[in-house]
Design a protein around this motif. Structure first.
Motif, short mmCIF file in Angstrom:
data_model
loop_
_atom_site.label_atom_id
_atom_site.label_comp_id
_atom_site.label_asym_id
_atom_site.label_seq_id
_atom_site.Cartn_x
_atom_site.Cartn_y
_atom_site.Cartn_z
N MET A 133 45.58 24.76 37.02
CA MET A 133 44.69 25.38 38.00
C MET A 133 43.31 25.59 37.39
O MET A 133 43.17 25.89 36.20
N LYS A 134 42.26 25.46 38.19
CA LYS A 134 40.91 25.64 37.68
C LYS A 134 39.95 25.99 38.81
O LYS A 134 40.31 25.93 39.99
N GLN A 141 43.65 32.88 42.51
CA GLN A 141 45.03 33.15 42.14
C GLN A 141 45.13 34.27 41.10
O GLN A 141 46.08 35.06 41.13
N VAL A 142 44.17 34.34 40.19
CA VAL A 142 44.15 35.45 39.23
C VAL A 142 43.97 36.76 39.97
O VAL A 142 44.66 37.75 39.70
N GLU A 143 43.05 36.79 40.92
CA GLU A 143 42.82 38.01 41.71
C GLU A 143 44.06 38.39 42.51
O GLU A 143 44.42 39.57 42.58
N ARG A 148 48.71 42.34 42.80
CA ARG A 148 50.09 42.77 43.03
C ARG A 148 50.42 44.05 42.26
O ARG A 148 51.35 44.78 42.64
N ARG A 149 49.67 44.34 41.20
CA ARG A 149 49.96 45.53 40.40
C ARG A 149 49.77 46.82 41.19
O ARG A 149 50.33 47.86 40.85
N LYS A 150 48.98 46.75 42.27
CA LYS A 150 48.76 47.94 43.09
C LYS A 150 50.06 48.45 43.71
O LYS A 150 50.16 49.63 44.06
#
Length: 280
Positions: A133-134, A141-143, A148-150
């Protein structure tokens, strides 16, 4: 044997074609889902999910349907094509994400990477980039992954139990600072009241999930669903008869792990081995 239809439109997709054939055969027979379930001995809801494309069932179910409809081998062949359809894995993962957001409790076994719910941005970026991915897609996708940690934060976060294979803590990132931040995040997460973190040391030896990452979700209606991943595929499992043995395997794994306090100390020792040194 009923006549085969020409493959047109969305039915060119193996999973969709399988679902369409199931619906067609049942309606041609004039059966309800309830009647079909009673005739074959499976819950009618399973056939409803198969006809909607939410699951493809098992080869045993496909064989039973072939026998029931007088289509020897046809449905089993379509099932095998649907099983290898790469689009189904993305669909299942998306459904898993929706279910994860609704879960009242979660538990996870991580084989070689921290679960997405506990990944830092640096870890997610390097891991996703390693998969090819780039650019803008990588940023998005990083965001999404770190967002999801929320789920585990806020005033009333769900309980989350995670077992990390020692391999997770031994497979460092190329960038020492990013790896340091990931280990620090795991150590911090281990202290939260809603998170129970265990380390499974290499000394535990062979076990039933050696090559399979496993996620369980307890839903508001009391049912449990599972999602398994290995190097080549993922599978969302919602049938209780299949989820229960996986839970038993996970429970057996829990007997081999380090207690939470020892597990956090294990992570802190890993921090000491990072070249730039820990900051907590």
């Amino acid at each position: 044997m009923p006549p085969r239809r020409a493959v047109t439109g969305r039915s060119q997709e193996p999973r969709q074609r399988f679902a369409e054939e199931l619906r067609l055969l049942r309606t041609q027979r004039g059966e309800s889902l309830r009647q079909l379930g009673k005739a074959l001995g499976w819950d009618a809801s399973l056939f409803g999910k198969m006809e909607s494309g939410r699951t493809i069932g098992s080869p045993e179910v496909a064989e039973a349907l072939d026998h029931h409809y007088g289509t020897p081998g046809m449905l089993l062949a379509l099932w095998e094509l649907a099983l290898c359809d790469p689009t189904q894995f993305l669909e299942q993962y998306r459904r898993y994400m929706r279910l994860e957001a609704e879960a009242v409790s979660l538990w996870h076994y991580a084989v070689s990477a921290p679960p997405g719910l506990l990944q830092t941005a640096g870890y997610a970026r390097e891991a996703l980039a390693a998969g090819g991915m780039k650019g803008q897609e990588l940023d998005q996708q990083v965001e999404a992954r770190t967002g999801r940690r929320k789920l585990l934060e806020g005033d009333d976060p769900p309980p989350f139990r995670v077992i990390l294979s020692e391999a997770v803590l031994r497979t460092s990132l190329r960038e020492p600072q990013a790896w340091l931040e990931q280990l620090e995040y795991l150590a911090e997460a281990a202290e939260r009241p809603n998170i129970t973190l265990h380390v499974l040391p290499f000394s535990a030896g062979p076990h039933g999930l050696m090559n399979t990452a496993m996620m369980f979700l307890r839903m508001p209606d009391g049912r449990t669903v599972a999602y398994t991943e290995n190097d080549v595929r993922g599978e969302l499992i919602e049938e209780n008869s299949k989820v229960e043995p996986l839970q038993r395997t996970y429970d057996a794994l829990r007997d081999l792990v380090l207690p939470p306090a020892e597990s956090r100390k294990f992570i802190l020792r890993m921090l000491e081995e990072v070249p730039c040194g820990p900051s907590i």
